[in-house]
Each structure stands twice: as structure tokens, then as C-alpha cells.
Scaffold this motif. Structure first.
Motif, PDB file in Angstrom:
ATOM      1  N   HIS A 400       0.838  -1.193   0.000  1.00 17.01           N
ATOM      2  CA  HIS A 400       0.000   0.000   0.000  1.00 17.01           C
ATOM      3  C   HIS A 400       0.876   1.248   0.000  1.00 17.01           C
ATOM      4  N   ILE A 401       0.448   2.231  -0.777  1.00 14.89           N
ATOM      5  CA  ILE A 401       1.113   3.526  -0.805  1.00 14.89           C
ATOM      6  C   ILE A 401       0.336   4.487   0.076  1.00 14.89           C
ATOM      7  N   ARG A 402       1.054   5.340   0.803  1.00 19.02           N
ATOM      8  CA  ARG A 402       0.395   6.292   1.697  1.00 19.02           C
ATOM      9  C   ARG A 402       0.923   7.698   1.424  1.00 19.02           C
ATOM     10  N   ILE A 403      -0.021   8.655   1.364  1.00 24.40           N
ATOM     11  CA  ILE A 403       0.317  10.077   1.284  1.00 24.40           C
ATOM     12  C   ILE A 403      -0.123  10.730   2.585  1.00 24.40           C
ATOM     13  N   VAL A 445     -12.838  13.736  -1.008  1.00 24.45           N
ATOM     14  CA  VAL A 445     -11.578  12.996  -0.816  1.00 24.45           C
ATOM     15  C   VAL A 445     -11.868  11.544  -0.460  1.00 24.45           C
ATOM     16  N   ARG A 446     -12.775  11.325   0.468  1.00 24.36           N
ATOM     17  CA  ARG A 446     -13.084   9.949   0.867  1.00 24.36           C
ATOM     18  C   ARG A 446     -13.707   9.168  -0.295  1.00 24.36           C
ATOM     19  N   ARG A 447     -14.571   9.807  -1.084  1.00 25.80           N
ATOM     20  CA  ARG A 447     -15.173   9.108  -2.217  1.00 25.80           C
ATOM     21  C   ARG A 447     -14.105   8.707  -3.239  1.00 25.80           C
ATOM     22  N   VAL A 448     -13.119   9.572  -3.453  1.00 30.81           N
ATOM     23  CA  VAL A 448     -12.048   9.245  -4.401  1.00 30.81           C
ATOM     24  C   VAL A 448     -11.236   8.055  -3.897  1.00 30.81           C
ATOM     25  N   LEU A 449     -10.947   8.006  -2.617  1.00 33.34           N
ATOM     26  CA  LEU A 449     -10.176   6.884  -2.073  1.00 33.34           C
ATOM     27  C   LEU A 449     -10.991   5.597  -2.082  1.00 33.34           C
ATOM     28  N   GLU A 450     -12.306   5.693  -1.863  1.00 27.63           N
ATOM     29  CA  GLU A 450     -13.149   4.502  -1.988  1.00 27.63           C
ATOM     30  C   GLU A 450     -13.137   3.993  -3.422  1.00 27.63           C
ATOM     31  N   LEU A 451     -13.071   4.903  -4.388  1.00 29.11           N
ATOM     32  CA  LEU A 451     -12.968   4.516  -5.789  1.00 29.11           C
ATOM     33  C   LEU A 451     -11.692   3.726  -6.045  1.00 29.11           C
ATOM     34  N   HIS A 452     -10.622   4.035  -5.305  1.00 29.70           N
ATOM     35  CA  HIS A 452      -9.346   3.333  -5.427  1.00 29.70           C
ATOM     36  C   HIS A 452      -9.261   2.116  -4.516  1.00 29.70           C
ATOM     37  N   GLY A 453     -10.326   1.837  -3.773  1.00 26.71           N
ATOM     38  CA  GLY A 453     -10.281   0.720  -2.838  1.00 26.71           C
ATOM     39  C   GLY A 453      -9.437   1.013  -1.620  1.00 26.71           C
ATOM     40  N   GLY A 454      -9.274   2.287  -1.280  1.00 27.39           N
ATOM     41  CA  GLY A 454      -8.436   2.673  -0.149  1.00 27.39           C
ATOM     42  C   GLY A 454      -9.220   3.437   0.910  1.00 27.39           C
ATOM     43  N   THR A 455      -8.505   4.160   1.774  1.00 29.01           N
ATOM     44  CA  THR A 455      -9.117   4.887   2.888  1.00 29.01           C
ATOM     45  C   THR A 455      -8.514   6.281   3.003  1.00 29.01           C
ATOM     46  N   ALA A 456      -9.300   7.172   3.592  1.00 30.82           N
ATOM     47  CA  ALA A 456      -8.840   8.521   3.941  1.00 30.82           C
ATOM     48  C   ALA A 456      -9.124   8.737   5.416  1.00 30.82           C
ATOM     49  N   THR A 457      -8.113   9.066   6.215  1.00 30.47           N
ATOM     50  CA  THR A 457      -8.270   9.211   7.665  1.00 30.47           C
ATOM     51  C   THR A 457      -7.639  10.511   8.131  1.00 30.47           C
ATOM     52  N   ALA A 458      -8.052  10.930   9.321  1.00 27.41           N
ATOM     53  CA  ALA A 458      -7.523  12.143   9.953  1.00 27.41           C
ATOM     54  C   ALA A 458      -6.945  11.780  11.309  1.00 27.41           C
ATOM     55  N   ASP A 459      -5.835  12.467  11.696  1.00 31.35           N
ATOM     56  CA  ASP A 459      -5.165  12.186  12.970  1.00 31.35           C
ATOM     57  C   ASP A 459      -4.407  13.442  13.389  1.00 31.35           C
ATOM     58  N   ALA A 460      -3.652  13.298  14.449  1.00 30.80           N
ATOM     59  CA  ALA A 460      -2.828  14.412  14.916  1.00 30.80           C
ATOM     60  C   ALA A 460      -1.485  14.382  14.202  1.00 30.80           C
ATOM     61  N   ALA A 461      -0.950  15.559  13.846  1.00 30.35           N
ATOM     62  CA  ALA A 461       0.305  15.656  13.098  1.00 30.35           C
ATOM     63  C   ALA A 461       1.463  15.942  14.042  1.00 30.35           C
ATOM     64  N   PRO A 462       2.670  15.461  13.722  1.00 32.37           N
ATOM     65  CA  PRO A 462       3.855  15.809  14.526  1.00 32.37           C
ATOM     66  C   PRO A 462       4.116  17.310  14.578  1.00 32.37           C
ATOM     67  N   LEU A 463       3.623  18.055  13.577  1.00 34.11           N
ATOM     68  CA  LEU A 463       3.813  19.503  13.569  1.00 34.11           C
ATOM     69  C   LEU A 463       2.886  20.208  14.553  1.00 34.11           C
ATOM     70  N   GLY A 464       1.935  19.471  15.123  1.00 32.74           N
ATOM     71  CA  GLY A 464       1.024  20.066  16.087  1.00 32.74           C
ATOM     72  C   GLY A 464      -0.384  20.267  15.584  1.00 32.74           C
ATOM     73  N   GLY A 465      -0.583  20.167  14.277  1.00 32.78           N
ATOM     74  CA  GLY A 465      -1.906  20.370  13.714  1.00 32.78           C
ATOM     75  C   GLY A 465      -2.581  19.054  13.336  1.00 32.78           C
ATOM     76  N   ARG A 467      -3.204  15.776  10.624  1.00 32.82           N
ATOM     77  CA  ARG A 467      -2.582  14.914   9.617  1.00 32.82           C
ATOM     78  C   ARG A 467      -3.688  14.167   8.881  1.00 32.82           C
ATOM     79  N   PHE A 468      -3.676  14.296   7.565  1.00 34.42           N
ATOM     80  CA  PHE A 468      -4.595  13.537   6.713  1.00 34.42           C
ATOM     81  C   PHE A 468      -3.779  12.493   5.955  1.00 34.42           C
ATOM     82  N   THR A 469      -4.292  11.258   5.962  1.00 32.12           N
ATOM     83  CA  THR A 469      -3.584  10.142   5.342  1.00 32.12           C
ATOM     84  C   THR A 469      -4.449   9.514   4.254  1.00 32.12           C
ATOM     85  N   LEU A 470      -3.878   9.401   3.057  1.00 32.89           N
ATOM     86  CA  LEU A 470      -4.518   8.695   1.948  1.00 32.89           C
ATOM     87  C   LEU A 470      -3.759   7.398   1.735  1.00 32.89           C
TER      88      LEU A 470
END
Length: 476
Positions: A400-403, A445-465, A467-470
């Protein structure tokens, strides 16, 4: 409950009522009555039983015709001894005594015996039967169930029959055994078939009635109606398909209602600003102020255009997922190009791209039209909320590739990290152009990732704000 929440609920109820009213106008009310179980049963019974009887009689006729030669040989062998004994008994008597002797013998048999002249049979028998008769063999007339045998070289012919009991007048005091057996057999067959058909038709009738009632409810605008599980395997797929259709219609109506309410709500702010700018424009003669107001109205028009484009994109993904067209790209170069295409929107923000954790010359499968839309929406979202820095990175985790898109903004509360991917959901309730948005970008964004069979999630970033992960499979 606040006044705003009450107004939203009332608007939703009015919108739902309007949708149902439109369906009632568009679709005529179903006026059909209930299915008649007895009518359905008798129609099936008559059709099936009639077909069965026709097939049985046809098969009986074909088999009887095919076996007629075998039956004739058997009948000749069976009756040859009796006919020979009668012939011998007659030849012991003078020829003038044959009629009286035949009458005497006739009393001892269950079928008729008689003597006729050979010449009288030319019009009765067929040519093949006449040949057999003249050759000294037994000729059989199937139509009348009679046997003929020539008595030696004389012109007399012994007539035996009719052999069937039903053809003899003296034996017609009761129903023949063969007819009674056939009547009993067909009666039992019809009864057993009727009972079996009843137990088959009754579940079918119940399923038809349930589906009819569900269809009527849907036609009347009750989109919560569902068909109960079918009792028969015949209508089980139909009931499941109807329920799936009802759920899909309900989802489309809910999406339509959500889009209508959301878009109408979002339209108010730019329209109100444009109306205010027009009023101010009419009251001022200063060139600089007029230019500022013109610029403000142009920005409001751009916002309206962006809102319409985003809403149409979301509606397209919600209505039916478009077919993905995957192609392989050199992923590190593709990621850098996508970030560079929107870097100017970040203005003074520091935007960094890190591809050091990717294998060299890595190729990844993605939809070149849809995936850029998802990444750009994440970057625009980060531009709105970041304070100084945005970091875009990528890594390969197994197959799996992650952005990852990190910012140093205020972040997202844990309880809201899943909810923000729903349409028209925003953490910032302001109407300011910088951070207001429409609440549709992350849903797309989530619909596009579902089209790819993947996921889009949100979390806390090391920068303090935030983090969105595709994440999706690198090679489809």
C-alpha cells in the motif's frame, strides 16, 4: 434545542414532505386489489394439470402406436389355441350345424362368437388384414377389437369379439375394470398434485402480496417501506433487489435533500455580501472604494462558481461511483508536480515535499483524473488552517502507498476526526472566505479513495496540527 436547530429540523421535514408530494404527483397511486389466492391456485392447477393430462394422453398414444405390432403378435399367440379348438370343434360337425354349434359355444365365452361369409369382409377389413385372413392367419381389427380367422378352405370366417368387456352389451351392467382403474388413478393423481400445488402456491401468493404492498407504499412516498424476507426461493432475489432499490432511492433522496439544504445555506453568505457591496457601490463615488467593492463582488462570484462545481462533483460521486481508470505513474515525480500546481494558493506558507522514504523509481497505479482532485482538496484544506508550515510526505507500507499531509494549525478534536468526512461538515462555523469552506472537500476525498479501494483518515500531526492520510493499494 435552539431556534436554529428547530428551524433546521422544520426545513428538513418540509423538504422530505415536498419530496414525497412530488413522488405522489409523478407516480399515479396504485389502485390494484389484493391477489386472489383461490384464483391463482386454480389458474396454476388448470394449466399444470391440463398440460400433464395432454402430455400423458399424447405419450400413451405414441407408445400404443409404436407397440401395436408387438401387441398384435402377442394377441395372436394368446388367442391361437382358443380359435384352433373352436375350429376343430366345428369341423367335427356337419357344416349346416355350424350356426347352432356357434350359438352353443358363444354361451360359454365372455366375448361374442359368430360365423360370416368371407365376401362380406372386403368392405370392413383393410387390404393388409384381408391378405392375412386369406393366408390362414388371424386378422385383427383394432377399431372394433375383433379377430377374424378363415375356417380352412371354406368361405366361412370365424368372428371372435369384440374382446373388450365394455363392447359386449351383456357385460355393461357396471363400469369396466380398466375404466375404474383409470378413474381411480387420475383422481389420486389430481388430488396429490392439487395438495402439492397448494403448498407451493401459498408462499408464492404471500410473497406477491408482500411485494405488491411494498411497491404501493413506495409509490405513495413511504420510502422507509421494505419487503419482508420472501418465503419462497422464487421471489427471494426479487424481494432483496426491491429492498436494495428502496434503500438506494432513499439514499439519493437524502443526498438530494442534504445538497439542497446545504447549498441553499451556503449561497446566502456570498449573495448577502454581493447585495451589501451593491448598496455600498450605489452610495459611493470614490474610485478606490468602488474598485474594492467590484473586487469583492468578483470574489463572491468566484466563490459561487466554486461552490457549484464542488457540489456537482460531490453529487456525481454520491449518485454512482465512476469507473476507475488506473494507470501507472512515477510516483515521486507525480507527487511533486501535484503539490507544485497548487503551491501558489499557500501564499506565504512553507510547503515541503518529502519523498525520501519511497523506493527509487517507484511506479504506482492511480486514476490520473480523480486522485489529483483528492490531493488538491487536502492541500487547500491545509492552506486554510496551517499557521506557517505544511509537510507532504509519502511512504510504501507493504503493498500500500500512503500520502500524508501535515500542518501546524489548530488540529482536529479526536471525536470529530471521522465526522469531518461527511458532507457539509465544518469545524469552523465562520463565513470568512479564508476558512469558511463548504464542508464538501473532505467528503469528495473519501469518495475518491473509496474509488481506489483505499481509505482517507484524519489524525494528529507531529507539527502540532492535523494529519490527513490517503492509503490505497500501490498496484491494482
Amino acid at each position: 434545542m435552539t431556534g436554529t436547530e428547530t428551524g433546521a429540523v422544520s426545513a428538513r421535514e418540509r423538504s422530505q414532505g415536498l419530496a414525497r408530494s412530488l413522488f405522489r404527483v409523478a407516480l399515479p397511486r396504485w389502485r390494484g386489489g389484493r391477489y386472489s389466492l383461490s384464483k391463482l391456485f386454480f389458474n396454476f392447477y388448470l394449466l399444470a394439470m391440463g398440460s400433464f393430462v395432454a402430455i400423458a394422453f399424447t405419450a400413451d398414444f405414441v407408445i400404443s402406436t409404436a407397440q401395436r405390432g408387438i401387441t398384435d403378435d402377442y394377441a395372436r399367440r394368446f388367442m391361437r389355441g382358443t380359435i384352433t379348438l373352436i375350429e376343430d370343434e366345428l369341423f367335427r360337425q356337419p357344416r349346416h350345424a355350424w350356426p347352432s354349434k356357434i350359438e352353443e359355444l358363444d354361451q360359454k365365452f365372455a366375448y361374442r362368437l359368430n360365423i360370416v361369409e368371407r365376401i362380406t369382409l372386403d368392405k370392413i377389413l383393410k387390404p393388409q388384414q384381408v391378405i392375412k385372413l386369406d393366408a390362414g392367419d388371424i386378422a385383427i381389427d383394432h377399431d372394433d377389437d375383433i379377430m377374424y380367422h378363415r375356417l380352412g378352405n371354406t368361405s366361412k370366417v370365424l368372428v371372435v369379439g369384440p374382446l373388450a368387456v365394455s363392447r359386449n352389451p351383456e357385460q355393461t351392467d357396471r363400469l369396466p375394470l380398466e375404466a375404474r382403474l383409470r378413474l381411480l388413478t387420475w383422481s389420486l393423481t389430481g388430488l396429490i398434485f392439487g395438495i402439492a400445488l397448494w403448498f407451493w402456491v401459498r408462499p408464492v401468493w404471500r410473497d406477491l402480496e408482500a411485494i405488491r404492498q411494498t411497491t404501493r407504499d413506495l409509490g405513495d412516498g413511504n420510502f422507509d417501506a421494505r419487503s419482508p424476507p420472501a418465503r419462497s426461493q422464487l421471489f427471494s432475489p426479487l424481494a432483496e433487489t426491491m429492498n436494495s432499490m428502496a434503500e438506494r432511492v432513499q439514499q439519493l433522496l437524502a443526498m438530494h435533500r442534504e445538497l439542497s439544504c446545504g447549498i441553499s445555506h451556503e449561497l446566502r453568505t456570498p449573495i448577502a455580501r454581493m447585495r451589501f457591496a451593491l448598496e455600498m457601490l450605489a452610495e459611493t463615488n470614490h474610485r478606490d472604494e468602488r474598485e474594492r467593492l467590484w473586487t469583492m463582488m468578483e470574489e463572491d462570484l468566484d466563490e459561487l462558481d466554486h461552490l457549484i462545481d464542488t457540489s456537482l462533483t460531490y453529487a456525481r460521486f454520491e449518485r454512482e461511483a465512476p469507473e476507475a481508470h488506473f494507470s501507472s505513474v512515477r510516483f515521486a515525480d507525480w507527487l511533486v508536480d501535484q503539490v507544485e500546481s497548487v503551491r501558489l494558493l499557500g501564499r506565504q506558507l512553507e510547503v515541503e515535499v518529502d519523498t525520501s522514504r519511497l523506493p527509487p523509481q517507484l511506479n504506482v497505479d492511480l486514476d490520473r483524473k480523480a486522485m489529483p482532485y483528492a490531493l488538491r482538496n487536502l492541500l487547500r484544506n491545509a492552506f486554510k488552517y496551517a499557521s506557517q508550515k505544511i509537510l507532504v510526505s509519502a511512504e510504501l507500507d507493504g503493498d500500500h502507498i500512503r500520502i500524508l499531509v501535515d500542518d501546524d494549525g489548530a488540529g482536529i478534536p479526536p471525536e470529530e476526526r471521522e465526522h469531518i468526512f461527511s458532507a457539509f461538515t465544518r469545524l469552523d462555523r465562520s463565513r470568512d472566505r479564508a476558512t469558511g469552506g463548504y464542508g464538501l472537500g473532505l467528503a469528495i476525498v473519501r469518495r475518491v479513495l473509496e474509488l481506489h479501494g483505499g481509505t482517507a483518515t484524519a489524525d494528529a500531526a507531529p507539527l502540532g496540527g492535523a494529519r490527513f492520510t490517503l492509503s490505497w493499494k500501490a498496484h491494482q
